[in-house]
Design a protein around this motif. Structure first.
Motif, PDB file in Angstrom:
ATOM      1  N   LEU A  33      93.539  29.974  24.838  1.00  0.00           N
ATOM      2  CA  LEU A  33      93.545  31.251  24.128  1.00  0.00           C
ATOM      3  C   LEU A  33      92.527  32.205  24.753  1.00  0.00           C
ATOM      4  O   LEU A  33      92.736  33.410  24.824  1.00  0.00           O
ATOM      5  N   THR A  34      91.441  31.657  25.229  1.00  0.00           N
ATOM      6  CA  THR A  34      90.421  32.518  25.827  1.00  0.00           C
ATOM      7  C   THR A  34      90.864  33.044  27.176  1.00  0.00           C
ATOM      8  O   THR A  34      90.724  34.227  27.473  1.00  0.00           O
ATOM      9  N   PHE A  35      91.372  32.153  28.017  1.00  0.00           N
ATOM     10  CA  PHE A  35      91.504  32.544  29.413  1.00  0.00           C
ATOM     11  C   PHE A  35      92.914  32.909  29.838  1.00  0.00           C
ATOM     12  O   PHE A  35      93.074  33.621  30.816  1.00  0.00           O
ATOM     13  N   PHE A  36      93.935  32.463  29.118  1.00  0.00           N
ATOM     14  CA  PHE A  36      95.254  32.873  29.565  1.00  0.00           C
ATOM     15  C   PHE A  36      95.432  34.390  29.494  1.00  0.00           C
ATOM     16  O   PHE A  36      95.913  35.009  30.445  1.00  0.00           O
ATOM     17  N   PRO A  37      95.012  35.014  28.380  1.00  0.00           N
ATOM     18  CA  PRO A  37      95.148  36.474  28.337  1.00  0.00           C
ATOM     19  C   PRO A  37      94.450  37.159  29.501  1.00  0.00           C
ATOM     20  O   PRO A  37      94.866  38.245  29.935  1.00  0.00           O
ATOM     21  N   GLN A  38      93.418  36.511  30.053  1.00  0.00           N
ATOM     22  CA  GLN A  38      92.688  37.159  31.141  1.00  0.00           C
ATOM     23  C   GLN A  38      93.521  37.231  32.422  1.00  0.00           C
ATOM     24  O   GLN A  38      93.363  38.160  33.210  1.00  0.00           O
ATOM     25  N   PHE A  39      94.402  36.231  32.616  1.00  0.00           N
ATOM     26  CA  PHE A  39      95.330  36.350  33.753  1.00  0.00           C
ATOM     27  C   PHE A  39      96.149  37.623  33.612  1.00  0.00           C
ATOM     28  O   PHE A  39      96.309  38.399  34.554  1.00  0.00           O
TER      29      PHE A  39
END
Ligand code: HEM
Ligand SMILES: [Cu+2]
Lengths: 98, 237, 551
Positions: C439-445
């Protein structure tokens, strides 16, 4: 007792290496004052490498080290040093603008 | 005494080998571990100096003329003398190791002392060289000046003082860090000397002399390269 | 009355924990297991400091406007986050804690080759850490963890030199750990412990040590150069003198790309042990996995300039580095395939360490594949310095390395503490970490691909980025909970946990053949190895029945 040490005295070899190193130093010093173009650097580096090799092989006893491992460690250091220098140069030598 | 050495991990087994640490199976294993450790450490040192050699290589390639001019301002005779001093010290080191190996204690002590004297002589000469550079305003910084110094082999051209400053920065860094290594080496040899005077080294146990010697030779090798690279770039008139 | 006397009083065996008590027995210990615990406490401390910075970063990005902190405070936050997490948590994490604890035991030695140097390395870490703390408390640094010149040398007025000294000293501690491992693995193996019987954890640590030994000195000298340039006005990288800031980047990344493998290789080693144990199989392609570790260590040194594609290096050189970056993905892929093949037809047990291993597999693969995207010259121009890069390396460093670290902590906790952790809670925590992480890092992609640059505290000109940023911050909160849980139940289990048997997982490996917790010199008698690594078929074979046939 470490038998092999007393078997044959290495002193002669030590002094021979020492004398060679001093001669090399003198040579490199003198040659530097002679105009050889790019070969000044080549001569200087070749002599330096010969001297370093002598110190490593005979004073640091790599020559007599029965063990391959130490030679591998030395080779690894040299290899990675050349990686650093070589790959960095690959950038500097091929920049079209400098 | 016994108590504190236990805490430090020196579980001494007095009967057999006073210097055998508890976790080694035998003296041979301990010796091999120590010497491998030193060699591996020297490999890291190669890379440590390697970073500076890399910088040197690039800038010497870019600013060859300026580097030549700057290099010529340094007294090459001093550099050559220092090279000879270090080579002699390497000889005395190797004699010290031999003395330890063959149980010649007086010779061992003598050679350690002579080595250290050579080391001090090296540092003295180096200090004198730094002093000269300081007097000539060749130390990088606010008072640096290197104006109107001709480029060797190019009559009428003068070195760019800014590029020369890069040379002198590298010169002081490389020789300075080398000198620091010499000082560390002197520290190691002081300790070896104390141990030798206490009679700690025997033909069965002289690993510290041996690996201390390795370190000293390595510092010598670095200088063997520094000398031509820094002092002899382009000396002809 | 008499009943009480009759209660059988099992005498606790002497082990490394109860042998001596008191502060000095810890601070002057040369026992690798105790030093591992010293490291455990210290890196956990720094993990929470780094986490605190991360929390503030995520809070700032909750809204498009830069409202929580000032611009330069934000710069300091991400800088200190990166420096603390990389140099004071992730690089020492697995090697200095699990590696310190396990390397001697796995090779069958009484201790590391140089126990006092091991202790020295911890003290260096602590000194470096203390300097870092002081630096952070008195102003910090705002250059980013990469402290690029000339900003770091000529412009910023923050504490570069102090941070540099801290990292230099911590780097020395890392070198000494690597040195100890290399010598130990070469010289201290028990009789019969041949190279191909070594656990792959050892191979991974050997490869890591190579990088620590040959890479770290280069960042050390780079720091010296920067510090001298800043403090003594020597000019090495200074463009005013004709110096080249790109040279700094070369030297920096010569270490820092291999350093990412310092962070991931040990984790790969942990995962290998876990996967073999919980699928009850010998690892598939032992030699491939072993040599791919070495290959990663060596190839890792050939790719560094992929961090400089848009910085102005030669395009020809960039081509070479791009190509080589693909080469380094090969050994990583070999590992992933071999782990997967090990799982195939294994009898898989879903205990907490295995859950972390599964998490590692997926997340590391994603991180590695996006690394390949980034290593493609054309695509990198688009996503360089965006959140895509941030997501890429967090998938590897947090999704991969930290997952491996936690998996390893669970796997060996019974050995370290002699107590069992609560399995239910542990599985829950693993799940929370996995969900929170994605949840933290996928949106960052996605954010990065859409063009959100990294290191900006304000995106009010692009308010449409907010939804994904809110998701990310929410995920970070979940992730935080997931990290707190293990710390709580590990501490809890030290007091209330059930005592662990010597080999609670029925795992292969010498460390399981001694007591939990182990005695000070690891083994009651010197082990002699007569079996191959990962002999799970032998361990699981039904015990030979002594059949008595009559007649
Ligand atoms: C499969 C192999 C990998 C490849 C091909 C790869 C490729 C890349 C590339 C090209 C970049 C630069 C992106 C940019 O700034 O534009 C990058 C950044 C980064 N990668 Fe990877 N990577 C790989 C594995 C890893 C691993 C294993 C780690 C960590 C454990 C890692 C950590 C990082 C970090 C920390 C950065 C960003 C550094 C910064 O700019 O602050 N990478 N990677
Ligand atoms: Cu990289």
């Amino acid at each position: 007792m470490t038998g092999h040490a007393s078997a044959k005295s290495p002193l002669k070899m030590y002094f021979a290496v020492w004398a060679t190193l001093l001669v090399f130093t003198l040579v490199t010093f003198k040659v530097a004052f002679i105009e050889l173009g790019p070969f000044n650097a080549v001569v200087a580096l070749v002599i330096a490498t010969l001297k370093a090799t002598l110190v490593a092989l005979f004073f640091m006893h790599i020559w007599h080290a029965g063990e391959r491992l130490i030679k591998v460690a030395v080779a690894a250091a040299i290899f990675f040093l050349f990686l650093l220098l070589g790959l960095t140069l690959s950038d500097y030598l091929t920049r079209p603008w400098s | 005494m016994a108590d504190s050495s236990t805490i430090m991990g020196l579980h001494q087994e007095e009967e057999h080998h006073p210097q055998l640490l508890h976790h080694f199976a035998d003296a041979g294993q301990q010796r091999d571990a120590a010497s491998l450790g030193m060699w591996v450490f020297l490999a890291t040192e190669v890379m440590f100096f390697g970073g500076m050699f890399c910088a040197y290589l690039i800038y010497r390639h870019w600013y060859f003329g300026d580097f030549g001019a700057a290099s010529k301002s340094i007294d090459a005779t001093l550099g050559a003398t220092n090279t000879a001093v270090l080579i002699c010290s390497s000889l005395t080191v190797v004699l010290a190791v031999w003395a330890a190996q063959t149980a010649r204690r007086a010779l061992l002590i003598g050679m350690l002392v002579v080595t250290m004297l050579f080391g001090l002589a090296f540092l003295g000469i180096k200090g004198y060289e730094y002093y000269q550079k300081f007097e000539e305003h060749h130390v990088p910084g606010a008072s640096f000046s290197f104006d109107h110094v001709p480029i060797p082999g190019h009559p009428g051209e003068y070195a760019n003082p800014r590029h020369a400053q890069i040379y002198f920065s590298l010169y002081f860094l490389m020789t300075g860090i080398h000198a620091l290594h010499m000082i560390v080496g002197l520290g190691i040899f002081t300790w070896l000397l104390v141990m030798a005077c206490k009679g700690r080294f025997t033909p069965e146990y002289y690993t510290p002399v041996e690996i201390g010697g390795l370190y000293w030779h390595f510092v010598d090798i670095i200088w063997i390269y520094l000398f031509p690279l820094l002092y002899l770039i382009d000396r002809h008139p | 009355m008499s009943m009480e006397i009759a209660i059988p009083q099992t005498v606790e065996r002497e082990n490394y924990l109860n042998k001596e008590y008191g502060v000095w027995s810890w601070l002057l210990t040369t026992d690798h297991k105790r030093i591992a615990l010293l490291y455990l406490v210290s890196i956990t401390f720094f993990f929470f400091i780094g986490g605190f910075f991360a929390l503030l970063i995520r809070l700032e990005l909750l809204t498009p406007a830069g409202d929580l902190v000032q611009a330069d405070t934000y710069n300091k936050l991400f800088t200190m986050h990166g420096m603390v997490m990389v140099f004071f948590f992730l690089i020492p994490s697995i090697p200095a804690v699990l590696g310190n604890f396990l390397v001697p035991m796995m090779v069958g030695a009484k201790d590391l080759a140089f126990p006092r140097i091991n202790l020295l390395s911890w003290y260096l870490y602590i000194i470096g850490g203390a300097i870092m703390l002081h630096c952070m408390l008195t102003g910090g640094v705002d250059t980013g963890w990469t402290f690029y010149t000339p900003f770091s040398t000529n412009f910023t007025n923050t504490k570069i030199v102090e941070a540099g000294i801290a990292i230099f000293i911590a780097g020395f501690s890392s070198i000494l750990t690597g040195l100890n491992f290399v010598v130990t693995i070469h010289r201290m193996r028990a009789p019969g412990m041949t190279w191909s019987r070594l656990p792959l954890f050892i191979w991974a640590h050997y490869a890591t040590s190579i990088i620590q030994l040959l890479g770290t000195p280069v960042i050390a000298i780079t720091i010296v150069l920067v510090a001298c340039e800043r403090a003594l006005h020597l000019g090495i990288f200074d463009p005013k003198l004709g110096g080249d800031p790109l040279l700094f980047q070369h030297l920096f990344w010569f270490y820092s790309h291999p350093a990412v493998y310092i962070m991931i290789l040990p984790s790969m080693g942990v995962i290998t042990e876990i996967i073999a144990c919980f699928s009850r199989k010998r690892i598939f392609g032992y030699h491939f996995v072993a040599f791919s570790s070495i290959a990663i260590a060596v190839f890792g040194f050939l790719v560094w300039a992929h961090h400089m594609f848009v910085a102005g290096i030669s395009i020809y050189s960039a081509l070479v580095f791009s190509f080589l970056s693909y080469a380094v993905a090969l050994p990583s892929a070999i590992k992933v395939f071999n782990w997967t093949a090990t799982l195939y037809k294994g009898s898989i047990h879903y205990d907490a360490p295995m859950l972390y291993a599964f998490g590692f597999l997926g997340l590391f693969t994603m991180g590695g594949l996006t690394g390949l995207f980034l290593a493609a010259l054309g695509l990198d121009v688009h996503v360089h310095d965006t959140y895509f890069v941030i997501a890429h390396f967090h998938y590897i460093m947090v999704g991969g390395a930290v997952m491996g670290y936690l998996g390893g902590m669970h796997f060996w906790w019974p050995k370290i503490s002699g107590k069992l952790y609560p399995e239910g809670w542990a599985r829950l925590a693993a799940l929370i970490v996995f969900i929170g992480f994605n949840l933290t890092f996928f949106p960052q992609f996605v954010l990065g691909y859409m063009g959100m640059p990294r290191r900006y505290y304000d995106y009010s000109h692009m308010p449409e980025f907010q939804v994904l940023n809110v998701l990310s911050t929410a995920g970070a909160t979940v992730l935080g909970v997931g990290y707190l849980l293990p710390m709580i139940y590990f501490l809890w289990s030290m007091r209330y946990g059930k005592p662990a048997s010597d080999n609670p997982w029925n795992a292969a490996g010498l460390e399981w053949k001694t007591a939990s917790p182990p005695p000070t010199f690891n083994f009651d008698e010197e082990p002699v190895v007569t079996w191959e690594a990962y002999n799970y078929d032998e361990l699981d074979a039904p015990p030979q029945k002594q059949e008595v046939t009559v007649g």
